[in-house]
Design a protein around this motif. Structure first.
Motif, short mmCIF file in Angstrom:
data_model
loop_
_atom_site.label_atom_id
_atom_site.label_comp_id
_atom_site.label_asym_id
_atom_site.label_seq_id
_atom_site.Cartn_x
_atom_site.Cartn_y
_atom_site.Cartn_z
N GLY A 1 -6.85 6.36 -2.32
CA GLY A 1 -5.52 6.18 -2.93
C GLY A 1 -4.81 7.48 -3.28
O GLY A 1 -5.17 8.57 -2.84
N SER A 2 -3.78 7.29 -4.12
CA SER A 2 -2.95 8.44 -4.52
C SER A 2 -3.76 9.49 -5.27
O SER A 2 -3.42 10.66 -5.26
N ASP B 1 -2.70 3.17 -9.80
CA ASP B 1 -4.05 2.65 -10.05
C ASP B 1 -5.08 3.44 -9.25
O ASP B 1 -4.74 4.19 -8.34
N ILE B 2 -6.33 3.25 -9.64
CA ILE B 2 -7.43 4.04 -9.05
C ILE B 2 -8.17 3.16 -8.04
O ILE B 2 -8.52 2.02 -8.35
N ASP B 3 -8.36 3.69 -6.83
CA ASP B 3 -9.05 2.94 -5.78
C ASP B 3 -10.40 3.59 -5.50
O ASP B 3 -10.46 4.74 -5.09
CA CA Z 1 -3.81 3.45 -6.03
#
Ligand code: CA
Ligand code: DGT
Length: 569
Positions: free
Chosen positions: A185-186, A196-198
Motif C-alpha cells: 500500500g501507500s 490504511d495499512i496493508d
Molecule cells: Ca492502504
C-alpha cells in the motif's frame, strides 16, 4: 511501546486545562512533555523501569510519577477525572484550527453546543454570531477548520502510520506460522499521508494467523475476520488489513497491493500488450502460471528494471524502467548533515552541545542550528543580543567537537511586507540563513509570492523553509505561485527545503519534481526541536525519493567543504 499513549494523554490534559483556563505555564509543561515523550527514541516503559524518567527533557518528578502510573496501570486517575468535566466532543473542538479555548468554552457554556455536528450547524445558520467576538468571518473559519480536521482524520501522517505498522509487524513476526511478511500500500510507497495499512503474509496456517491478528492487544475493533483477509481498527484508530497469500503468489500480491492503483492499471495494460495477464495471483500466459513468487521475477518477465515502490505512481517510471533509465534515488546514508534544527535559544529543548553530540553520533559532518528570529515571539524569537550570545557559544562548542561543524544559522521570518526580520548587517553574521513565512498566511497569492521572491533576492538567504506552509490537519498551503518562486530560487542559487516534520513534509513529492524540473536545488531539514527528532530525516528522504531526487539534487548530501562553498556564493 507506550510512548504514543503517554503523549496522547498529556496532550489531552493540556487541552482540558486550557478549557478550564488554568495557568499557561502548567499547560505548556504538559505540551512540552507530550512532544518530548513522543519523539523519544527509547521505549518509555524501559526508561521507567530504569528509573530514569527525569532524565527526559521537560519531565520532572511530578510528571515522572504520572508516566509510571500510565505505564504500570494503563490509566491515569487525574486524566480520567479531568475528562469527566467536559463532553468528549467539546475537548475535540480544541483541535479545530482557528478555534481557541476561550471561544470553545463560550460556545459550550452559552449555547450548550456539545457536538461537532451541532457546532457546524450553528456556524452555518449564523447562530454563533450571537456570541461576543464572533463574526461571519469567524464562522467561515470555523467551518473551514472542521473540514480540515475531518480530512486530517481520514488520513494520517506517514510517521504515525509507520509507528502503528511497526507495532503490528513486531507482534506478527513473533508468530511462528508466518513464513514471510511485508507491508504494501501507500505505506510501502512512503506517501506523505496514509489511509490504511496493508500487510501481506505467507503462511500455511492462515486460520491461526488470522486468529492471532484479530485477537491482538493492539486491536480495538474487528471489522472483518475471514480466512484469507481480515480488517481491524487499531487502538490508535487506524485500519489495518491483513491478507494471507500462497508463496507462489507473494510477489504478485505484493506488487498488486503496493499499487498505486494508477501504476497497476498501466502495468497491467503493458502486460497484456506483451501477451501476459498479471494479477495478484501471478503472471499468466493464457491460463498458465509463469511466475509470481517475487516482484523481481515479474519485472524481469516484463523486461524492465525493478521499480522502487516510492516511484510507483505512473509518473513515467514504467517507461523509464523499460529503457533502464530509472534514477539512482538518494538514500538516507547519502545525507551528510541537517540544515534546520532549533535549540534552547528559541523554542527547542536541546542545548547546542547536545545537538552537536547527536549529529556527530549520526555520522554527520555538519549541523545548522537555526533558531527563530525576533518577531516570532511565541517561538522564542531571538533578539540581536541573544544572537551574539549564541554565536559565542557555537564558536566554543565548535572547538570542542572535532568531527562535526556547527553552522551558525537562523530561521528568519519573512514579514508581511516581504522584508526580513533582521537587518542585513546582522544577517551577515550567520553561516546560513533559512527564511520562512510564519504569519500573514491569508494574504493574496500575489502578496505571498512577492514575499517569497523578495526573500530569494536577498543576498544572505540560502534556503526557503517549508515553502508552501502546509500543516496536515491544521492548515492548508497558502496561495502561492510556486513557478515564480522556483525561478527566483534558481536565479539566486537559493535552495528550497523539504521540511521533514511529519505534519509538514513540505515541499511534497509533486512539488519536488517540479522544483527539480525548474533547475532548483533542494535541502532536507528536520526542523528538530529536540535531538531525537534528528531522526525525522528519514521522512524527508522518503519525500525526496518519491520526487525522483538523486543525491546530486540535494545540498546536504554534499561534504562540508562543498556546502561551505555553496553558502559563500
Ligand atoms: Ca492502504
Ligand atoms: P491509502 O489510501 O493511503 O490506503 O492508499 P493505498 O495505495 O494503500 O490504497 P488501498 O489501501 O486502497 O489499496 C492498496 C493497493 O491495492 C493500492 O495501492 C492498489 C491496489 N488496489 C486497490 N484497489 C484497486 C483497484 O480498484 N484497481 C487496481 N488496479 N488496484 C487496486
Amino acid at each position: 511501546m507506550k510512548n504514543k499513549e503517554v503523549s496522547r494523554i498529556f496532550r489531552e490534559i493540556a487541552q482540558i486545562l486550557e478549557l478550564k483556563g488554568e495557568n499557561p505555564f502548567r499547560i505548556r509543561a504538559y505540551e512540552k512533555a507530550a512532544q518530548n515523550v513522543e519523539s523519544l527514541e527509547k521505549d518509555i516503559e524501559v526508561v521507567a523501569k530504569e528509573d530514569k524518567l527525569t532524565s527526559i527533557a521537560g519531565i520532572g518528578v511530578d510528571l515522572a510519577g504520572k508516566i509510571k502510573e500510565i505505564v504500570s496501570t494503563g490509566k491515569l486517575k487525574q486524566y480520567q477525572a479531568l475528562k469527566k468535566e467536559f463532553p468528549a466532543d467539546v475537548i475535540k473542538m480544541l483541535d479545530i484550527p482557528g478555534l481557541g479555548p476561550k471561544t470553545v468554552k463560550l460556545i459550550y457554556e452559552k449555547l450548550k453546543i456539545t457536538t461537532i455536528k451541532k457546532l457546524q450547524d450553528a456556524a452555518k445558520s449564523g447562530r454563533l454570531q450571537t456570541l461576543e467576538g464572533i463574526r461571519e468571518k469567524t464562522e467561515e473559519n470555523i467551518l473551514r477548520g472542521i473540514e480540515l480536521v475531518k480530512k486530517g482524520s481520514e488520513r494520517v501522517p506517514l510517521s504515525f502510520a509507520l509507528d502503528v505498522s511497526a507495532e503490528f509487524l513486531a507482534e506478527l513476526r513473533k508468530c511462528k506460522e508466518i513464513d514471510k511478511i511485508e507491508v504494501g500500500g501507500s505505506l510501502r510507497r512512503r506517501k506523505d499521508t496514509i489511509r490504511d495499512i496493508d500487510i501481506l503474509v505467507v503462511s500455511k496456517r492462515a486460520d491461526t494467523v488470522m486468529n492471532k491478528f484479530v485477537n491482538s492487544k493492539l486491536v480495538k475493533e474487528v471489522l472483518a475476520h475471514g480466512k484469507t483477509k481480515s480488517s481491524v481498527i487499531s487502538k490508535d484508530n487506524m485500519q489495518v488489513d491483513l491478507r494471507v497469500v500462497e508463496n507462489k503468489s507473494f510477489g504478485s500480491a505484493l506488487l498488486y497491493f503496493t499499487g498505486s492503483k494508477d501504476f497497476n492499471v498501466k502495468f497491467r495494460q503493458l502486460a497484456i500488450k506483451k501477451g501476459y495477464k498479471v494479477n495478484e495471483y501471478g503472471a499468466f500466459k493464457k491460463e498458465k502460471y509463469i511466475c509470481g513468487k517475487t516482484e523481481e521475477d515479474i519485472f524481469s518477465l516484463m523486461k524492465m528494471a525493478y521499480i522502487p515502490p516510492e516511484l510507483r505512481e505512473n509518473r513515467g517510471e514504467i517507461e523509464a524502467a523499460q529503457k533502464n533509465k530509472l534514477p539512482r534515488l538518494v538514500k538516507l546514508k547519502d545525507i551528510k548533515g541537517d540544515l534546520h534544527v532549533h535549540s534552547k535559544y528559541s523554542d527547542g529543548t536541546s542545548s547546542i552541545e547536545e545537538i552537536a553530540a547527536q549529529a556527530q553520533l549520526k555520522g554527520y559532518e555538519y549541523v545548522a542550528v537555526t533558531d527563530h528570529s525576533q518577531s516570532l515571539k511565541v517561538a522564542g524569537g531571538m533578539s540581536k543580543e541573544r544572537v551574539y550570545k549564541k554565536i559565542d557559544e557555537i564558536k566554543k562548542v565548535n572547538k570542542k567537537f572535532k568531527k562535526i561543524k556547527i553552522l551558525i544559522g537562523t530561521e528568519i521570518d519573512i514579514l508581511s511586507d516581504g522584508s526580513l526580520d533582521y537587518p542585513q548587517k546582522l544577517l551577515a553574521e550567520f553561516d546560513l540563513v533559512v527564511a520562512a513565512i510564519h504569519s500573514g498566511f491569508k494574504q493574496s497569492k500575489a502578496q505571498i509570492t512577492k514575499r517569497l521572491v523578495s526573500a530569494c533576492n536577498n543576498k544572505y538567504v540560502n534556503i526557503i523553509a517549508h515553502p508552501t506552509g502546509v500543516l496536515w490537519g491544521t492548515r492548508d498551503p497558502y496561495d502561492v505561485d510556486l513557478e515564480e518562486v522556483f525561478k527566483a530560487a534558481r536565479d539566486n542559487e537559493v535552495a528550497l527545503e523539504i521540511n521533514c516534520h511529519p505534519q509538514r513534509l513540505d515541499l511534497n513529492d509533486v512539488n519536488v519534481m517540479k522544483a527539480k524540473a525548474n533547475g532548483v536545488k533542494l535541502t532536507l531539514g528536520t526542523d528538530a526541536h529536540i535531538i531525537d527528532q534528528l531522526s525525522l530525516m528519514e521522512l524527508g528522504v522518503d519525500v525526496a525519493r518519491r520526487g525522483w531526487l538523486l543525491k546530486e539534487d540535494i545540498i546536504n548530501s554534499m561534504p562540508l567543504d562543498k556546502v561551505l562553498k555553496w553558502l559563500k556564493k
